[in-house]
Design an enzyme around this catalytic site. Structure first.
Site, PDB file in Angstrom:
ATOM      1  N   LEU A  29     -24.973 -14.777  -3.685  1.00 31.83           N
ATOM      2  CA  LEU A  29     -24.121 -14.687  -2.495  1.00 31.83           C
ATOM      3  C   LEU A  29     -23.426 -16.009  -2.191  1.00 31.83           C
ATOM      4  CD1 LEU A  29     -26.562 -12.608  -0.278  1.00 31.83           C
ATOM      5  CD2 LEU A  29     -24.791 -11.792  -1.848  1.00 31.83           C
ATOM      6  N   GLY A  32     -18.058 -15.791   1.040  1.00 34.92           N
ATOM      7  CA  GLY A  32     -17.321 -14.533   1.182  1.00 34.92           C
ATOM      8  C   GLY A  32     -18.261 -13.391   1.557  1.00 34.92           C
ATOM      9  N   HIS A  33     -19.380 -13.314   0.860  1.00 36.51           N
ATOM     10  CA  HIS A  33     -20.364 -12.275   1.201  1.00 36.51           C
ATOM     11  C   HIS A  33     -20.895 -12.472   2.626  1.00 36.51           C
ATOM     12  CE1 HIS A  33     -21.060 -12.451  -3.332  1.00 36.51           C
ATOM     13  NE2 HIS A  33     -20.780 -11.185  -3.138  1.00 36.51           N
ATOM     14  N   ASP A 147     -11.629  -7.866  -4.320  1.00 33.72           N
ATOM     15  CA  ASP A 147     -11.617  -6.785  -5.314  1.00 33.72           C
ATOM     16  C   ASP A 147     -10.742  -5.660  -4.755  1.00 33.72           C
ATOM     17  OD1 ASP A 147     -13.613  -7.738  -7.379  1.00 33.72           O
ATOM     18  OD2 ASP A 147     -14.803  -7.896  -5.567  1.00 33.72           O
ATOM     19  N   VAL A 173     -12.339 -14.889   1.194  1.00 32.98           N
ATOM     20  CA  VAL A 173     -12.665 -16.249   1.649  1.00 32.98           C
ATOM     21  C   VAL A 173     -12.364 -17.213   0.506  1.00 32.98           C
ATOM     22  CG1 VAL A 173     -14.504 -17.763   2.492  1.00 32.98           C
ATOM     23  CG2 VAL A 173     -14.407 -15.370   3.235  1.00 32.98           C
TER      24      VAL A 173
END
Ligand code: PAF
Length: 275
Positions: A29, A32-33, A147, A173
């Site tokens: 991770l 962004g996650h 994605d 991000v």
């Protein structure tokens, strides 16, 4: 944070959790996650994350074996982000028998862009995400725009199969350099890491040119690919597409996105910007 390694356990937690937002991941991770987890937390009583490196979505010769598995560090980040539950199944739990039923997204959606260069990828993604949604049964599921095609395929799957979940996009991000955060950035050497933001710069240049009225899309795409090649990249595609279905634009007012995939050394990077 509770860690669930069985379907019964995560379902029991889900039943007691009220409104649930779900963030599926393959782990390793990054910020962004974590931004997705925090966004999720604002919209639900509890966040359930999952970590599962899904072999169905990797093609032969891709990085399934070497994909970074960093469960301990991931758990610490999820705890700090206020995630209540982690579903962390192993391969045997997700695929106890040969998976012979799959979700086949529409050919028009998967014959292009990522689907052209990664045959079978979206079939593997859609199949595991449907399975995860069936296991977790969330109210909301969040997927990053990094994605972009995956987000489109999964949104269409949820709509067409009438799945009772609200799909929400999360913004990409970026590092200060502009490089989109990705678990695969970890494969880059220091020199490649310094070069990698060029992908975002080329996309930004295209975006600015289109906004300024340049509609010679083919030239913009081929010029950007040539610039990347001149700096040692092997681009798979740079494509200006309409956002709705990622097909080539038809009308002057089609909302657009520019998408790219290119290899730098042994690492394949993807990125996109909405124009
Ligand atoms: O975006 C990812 O990390 C994966 O494709 C997903 C959605 C978790 C499915 O394995």
């Amino acid at each position: 944070m509770q860690i669930h390694t069985t379907i019964e356990s995560v379902r029991a937690a889900r039943r007691q959790a009220g409104k649930v937002a779900f963030v599926p991941t393959m782990g390793n991770l990054h910020a962004g996650h974590i931004t997705l987890m925090r966004d999720a937390g604002k919209q639900a009583d509890a966040v359930i994350a999952s970590i599962f490196v899904n072999r169905l979505q990797f093609g032969p010769g891709e990085d399934f074996q070497k994909y970074p598995r960093t469960l301990q560090a991931d758990c610490e980040k999820l705890e700090a982000a206020g995630v209540a539950h982690l579903f962390a199944p192993d391969d045997q739990l997700m695929y106890p028998e040969l998976q012979t039923y799959h979700v086949d997204p529409a050919p028009a959606q998967i014959a292009i862009l990522e689907g052209e260069f990664r045959p079978g990828h979206f079939r593997g993604v859609a199949t595991v995400v449907l399975k995860l949604l069936n296991i977790v049964q969330p109210d909301i599921a969040l997927f990053g725009k990094k994605d972009y095609q995956q987000l489109m395929v999964l949104s269409n799957m949820v709509r067409q199969l009438a799945l009772p979940v609200d799909v929400q996009p999360g913004e990409t991000v970026r590092a200060d350099s502009g490089l989109a955060l990705s678990s695969r950035n970890g494969y880059l050497s220091p020199d490649e890491l310094a070069e990698a933001p060029r992908l975002y710069r080329e996309l930004t240049n295209i975006c600015e040119a289109v906004r300024a009225g340049d509609h010679d899309f083919l030239k913009l795409e081929t010029d950007a690919m040539a610039t990347l090649e001149a700096h040692g990249w092997s681009p798979d595609y740079i494509a200006i597409r309409r956002r709705i279905d990622l097909q080539p634009p038809v009308h002057a007012d089609d909302p657009l996105v520019v998408l790219a995939a290119a290899r730098l050394g042994r690492t394949r990077l993807i990125d996109n910007i909405e124009i």
